[in-house]
Design an enzyme around this catalytic site. Structure first.
Site, PDB file in Angstrom:
ATOM      1  N   LYS A   5       0.830  -1.188   0.000  1.00 44.04           N
ATOM      2  CA  LYS A   5       0.000   0.000   0.000  1.00 44.04           C
ATOM      3  C   LYS A   5       0.872   1.248   0.000  1.00 44.04           C
ATOM      4  O   LYS A   5       0.436   2.344  -0.344  1.00 44.04           O
ATOM      5  CB  LYS A   5      -0.868   0.022   1.272  1.00 44.04           C
ATOM      6  CG  LYS A   5      -1.721  -1.196   1.429  1.00 44.04           C
ATOM      7  CD  LYS A   5      -2.416  -1.218   2.813  1.00 44.04           C
ATOM      8  CE  LYS A   5      -3.166  -2.504   2.971  1.00 44.04           C
ATOM      9  NZ  LYS A   5      -3.341  -2.864   4.389  1.00 44.04           N
ATOM     10  N   GLU A  65       7.714   2.951  -5.798  1.00 43.96           N
ATOM     11  CA  GLU A  65       7.789   2.426  -4.429  1.00 43.96           C
ATOM     12  C   GLU A  65       7.885   3.559  -3.420  1.00 43.96           C
ATOM     13  O   GLU A  65       8.299   4.668  -3.757  1.00 43.96           O
ATOM     14  CB  GLU A  65       9.044   1.554  -4.298  1.00 43.96           C
ATOM     15  CG  GLU A  65       8.773   0.065  -4.220  1.00 43.96           C
ATOM     16  CD  GLU A  65       8.169  -0.392  -2.884  1.00 43.96           C
ATOM     17  OE1 GLU A  65       7.576   0.432  -2.157  1.00 43.96           O
ATOM     18  OE2 GLU A  65       8.305  -1.576  -2.571  1.00 43.96           O
ATOM     19  N   ASP A  66       7.522   3.257  -2.193  1.00 44.68           N
ATOM     20  CA  ASP A  66       7.653   4.243  -1.138  1.00 44.68           C
ATOM     21  C   ASP A  66       9.098   4.369  -0.671  1.00 44.68           C
ATOM     22  O   ASP A  66       9.624   5.468  -0.518  1.00 44.68           O
ATOM     23  CB  ASP A  66       6.736   3.902   0.056  1.00 44.68           C
ATOM     24  CG  ASP A  66       6.828   2.449   0.505  1.00 44.68           C
ATOM     25  OD1 ASP A  66       7.615   1.663  -0.078  1.00 44.68           O
ATOM     26  OD2 ASP A  66       6.101   2.080   1.451  1.00 44.68           O
ATOM     27  N   ASP A  93      14.845  -0.124   1.284  1.00 40.27           N
ATOM     28  CA  ASP A  93      15.523  -0.311   2.560  1.00 40.27           C
ATOM     29  C   ASP A  93      16.655  -1.324   2.336  1.00 40.27           C
ATOM     30  O   ASP A  93      17.703  -0.957   1.830  1.00 40.27           O
ATOM     31  CB  ASP A  93      14.447  -0.773   3.559  1.00 40.27           C
ATOM     32  CG  ASP A  93      14.914  -0.842   4.997  1.00 40.27           C
ATOM     33  OD1 ASP A  93      15.759  -0.025   5.381  1.00 40.27           O
ATOM     34  OD2 ASP A  93      14.435  -1.710   5.737  1.00 40.27           O
ATOM     35  N   PHE A 149      13.356   5.025  11.219  1.00 37.96           N
ATOM     36  CA  PHE A 149      12.068   4.483  10.817  1.00 37.96           C
ATOM     37  C   PHE A 149      11.106   5.634  10.535  1.00 37.96           C
ATOM     38  O   PHE A 149      10.788   6.422  11.419  1.00 37.96           O
ATOM     39  CB  PHE A 149      11.497   3.543  11.873  1.00 37.96           C
ATOM     40  CG  PHE A 149      10.349   2.743  11.339  1.00 37.96           C
ATOM     41  CD1 PHE A 149      10.579   1.573  10.617  1.00 37.96           C
ATOM     42  CD2 PHE A 149       9.048   3.182  11.505  1.00 37.96           C
ATOM     43  CE1 PHE A 149       9.525   0.849  10.076  1.00 37.96           C
ATOM     44  CE2 PHE A 149       7.978   2.461  10.969  1.00 37.96           C
ATOM     45  CZ  PHE A 149       8.226   1.297  10.259  1.00 37.96           C
ATOM     46  N   ASP A 172       3.804   3.342   6.802  1.00 46.77           N
ATOM     47  CA  ASP A 172       3.069   3.108   8.048  1.00 46.77           C
ATOM     48  C   ASP A 172       3.954   2.616   9.181  1.00 46.77           C
ATOM     49  O   ASP A 172       5.049   2.102   8.964  1.00 46.77           O
ATOM     50  CB  ASP A 172       1.988   2.048   7.827  1.00 46.77           C
ATOM     51  CG  ASP A 172       2.579   0.644   7.695  1.00 46.77           C
ATOM     52  OD1 ASP A 172       3.419   0.435   6.791  1.00 46.77           O
ATOM     53  OD2 ASP A 172       2.230  -0.227   8.512  1.00 46.77           O
ATOM     54  N   ARG A 210      -0.139   6.427   7.534  1.00 46.29           N
ATOM     55  CA  ARG A 210       0.055   6.493   6.081  1.00 46.29           C
ATOM     56  C   ARG A 210      -0.453   7.812   5.505  1.00 46.29           C
ATOM     57  O   ARG A 210       0.030   8.306   4.496  1.00 46.29           O
ATOM     58  CB  ARG A 210      -0.709   5.349   5.385  1.00 46.29           C
ATOM     59  CG  ARG A 210      -0.145   3.968   5.624  1.00 46.29           C
ATOM     60  CD  ARG A 210      -0.814   2.975   4.677  1.00 46.29           C
ATOM     61  NE  ARG A 210      -0.641   1.591   5.097  1.00 46.29           N
ATOM     62  CZ  ARG A 210       0.403   0.829   4.808  1.00 46.29           C
ATOM     63  NH1 ARG A 210       1.390   1.317   4.095  1.00 46.29           N
ATOM     64  NH2 ARG A 210       0.466  -0.420   5.223  1.00 46.29           N
TER      65      ARG A 210
HETATM   66  P1  IMP Z   1      13.226  -4.024   1.826  1.00 49.29           P
HETATM   67  O1  IMP Z   1      13.865  -2.989   0.919  1.00 49.29           O
HETATM   68  O2  IMP Z   1      12.992  -5.337   1.155  1.00 49.29           O
HETATM   69  O3  IMP Z   1      14.002  -4.171   3.098  1.00 49.29           O
HETATM   70  O4  IMP Z   1      11.791  -3.581   2.297  1.00 49.29           O
HETATM   71  C1  IMP Z   1      11.213  -2.435   1.925  1.00 49.29           C
HETATM   72  C2  IMP Z   1       9.838  -2.340   2.559  1.00 49.29           C
HETATM   73  O5  IMP Z   1       9.942  -2.304   3.982  1.00 49.29           O
HETATM   74  C3  IMP Z   1       9.190  -1.048   2.154  1.00 49.29           C
HETATM   75  O6  IMP Z   1       8.448  -1.179   0.964  1.00 49.29           O
HETATM   76  C4  IMP Z   1       8.340  -0.705   3.349  1.00 49.29           C
HETATM   77  O7  IMP Z   1       7.087  -1.334   3.251  1.00 49.29           O
HETATM   78  C5  IMP Z   1       9.096  -1.302   4.514  1.00 49.29           C
HETATM   79  N1  IMP Z   1       9.930  -0.265   5.195  1.00 49.29           N
HETATM   80  C6  IMP Z   1      11.272  -0.139   5.171  1.00 49.29           C
HETATM   81  N2  IMP Z   1      11.702   0.916   5.888  1.00 49.29           N
HETATM   82  C7  IMP Z   1      10.581   1.502   6.375  1.00 49.29           C
HETATM   83  C8  IMP Z   1      10.357   2.672   7.211  1.00 49.29           C
HETATM   84  O8  IMP Z   1      11.272   3.418   7.627  1.00 49.29           O
HETATM   85  N3  IMP Z   1       9.064   2.953   7.509  1.00 49.29           N
HETATM   86  C9  IMP Z   1       8.018   2.192   7.058  1.00 49.29           C
HETATM   87  N4  IMP Z   1       8.181   1.104   6.292  1.00 49.29           N
HETATM   88  C10 IMP Z   1       9.452   0.753   5.943  1.00 49.29           C
HETATM   89 MG    MG Z   2       6.685  -0.722   0.027  1.00 47.72          MG
END
Ligand code: IMP
Ligand code: MG
Length: 175
Positions: free
Chosen positions: A41, A97-98, A101, A150, A157, A163
Site C-alpha cells: 500500500k 515504491e515508497d 531499505d 524508521f 506506516d 500512512r
Molecule cells: P526491503 O527494501 O525489502 O528491506 O523492504 C522495503 C519495505 O519495507 C518497504 O516497501 C516498506 O514497506 C518497509 N519499510 C522499510 N523501511 C521503512 C520505514 O522506515 N518505515 C516504514 N516502512 C518501511
Molecule cells: Mg513498500
C-alpha cells in the site's frame, strides 16, 4: 510506550521534489507512454501525486506483495498477494515504491517483472535508505536519500497507522 512523530521532510519539500521527478520523467519518456506499477500500500500516495505531474501519457496498475519471514526483516522471498491486472509485454514500465531499505523486496520483484517482457523497466522511489542496503538495486529516480531512521507518512506506516500524514516523519518512542 508512547510514541510521537517528528517532521523529517515537510509537505512542501516532498511536493516540490515530486514535481521535479515528474518533470524529469516527462522528459525521459518523451514520445512514449509510461506504465506506472504501484506497489501497495505504501507506494500509493506517492504514485498518485507523481502521476498528476507527468505530462506524457500514463497508464497505471497495482500489485501487492508480502515478504516471507518473521518480524520486521524482509527475507527477500516475495509472495504476490495481488498481481497486476495487465501484462507488461512491450510496455515502458516504471515501478513506483515508497522506500528502498534492504533492497530485498525490490530486487526480487524487479527480476520477476523483467521476465514478463517489458520494453523497459525502471524504478522510482520516494525514499532511499542507502545505509541499510543488503542487496544491490538499481534505482533510477530517488526522491530523497535519508538516514537509517524508521519513517512514516506519505504512504508509509507504523503498524498500519500514519500512512495519511502529508509529510515524512520519524517515529520517536518516549519512555
Ligand atoms: P526491503 O527494501 O525489502 O528491506 O523492504 C522495503 C519495505 O519495507 C518497504 O516497501 C516498506 O514497506 C518497509 N519499510 C522499510 N523501511 C521503512 C520505514 O522506515 N518505515 C516504514 N516502512 C518501511
Ligand atoms: Mg513498500
Amino acid at each position: 510506550m508512547a510514541e510521537r512523530v517528528e517532521v523529517m521532510l515537510t509537505e512542501e519539500e516532498v511536493d516540490r521534489r515530486i514535481q521535479e521527478i515528474g518533470d524529469q520523467i516527462s522528459k525521459d519518456y518523451a514520445g512514449k507512454q509510461v506504465h506506472l506499477v504501484c506497489v501497495l500500500k505504501g507506494g500509493s500516495f506517492f504514485m498518485c501525486e507523481l502521476a498528476k505531474r507527468i505530462t506524457v501519457p500514463v497508464s497505471l496498475d497495482f500489485m501487492s506483495v508480502s515478504s516471507y519471514g518473521a518480524g520486521t526483516k524482509s527475507s527477500g522471498v516475495v509472495r504476490i498477494v495481488k498481481d497486476l491486472d495487465e501484462p507488461l509485454e512491450g510496455k515502458d514500465v516504471l515501478v513506483v515504491e515508497d522506500i528502498v531499505d534492504s533492497g530485498r523486496t525490490l530486487s526480487y520483484l524487479l527480476d520477476m517483472l523483467s521476465d514478463r517482457g517489458p520494453a523497459s523497466l525502471r524504478l522510482c522511489t520516494l525514499l532511499d535508505k542507502p545505509d541499510r542496503r543488503v542487496v544491490d538495486v538499481n534505482v533510477d529516480y530517488t526522491g530523497f536519500q535519508i538516514p537509517d531512521e524508521f519513517v512514516v507518512g506519505y504512504g508509509l506506516d507504523y503498524d498500519q497507522r500514519y500512512r495519511n500524514l502529508p509529510f515524512i516523519g520519524v517515529v520517536r518512542f518516549d519512555d
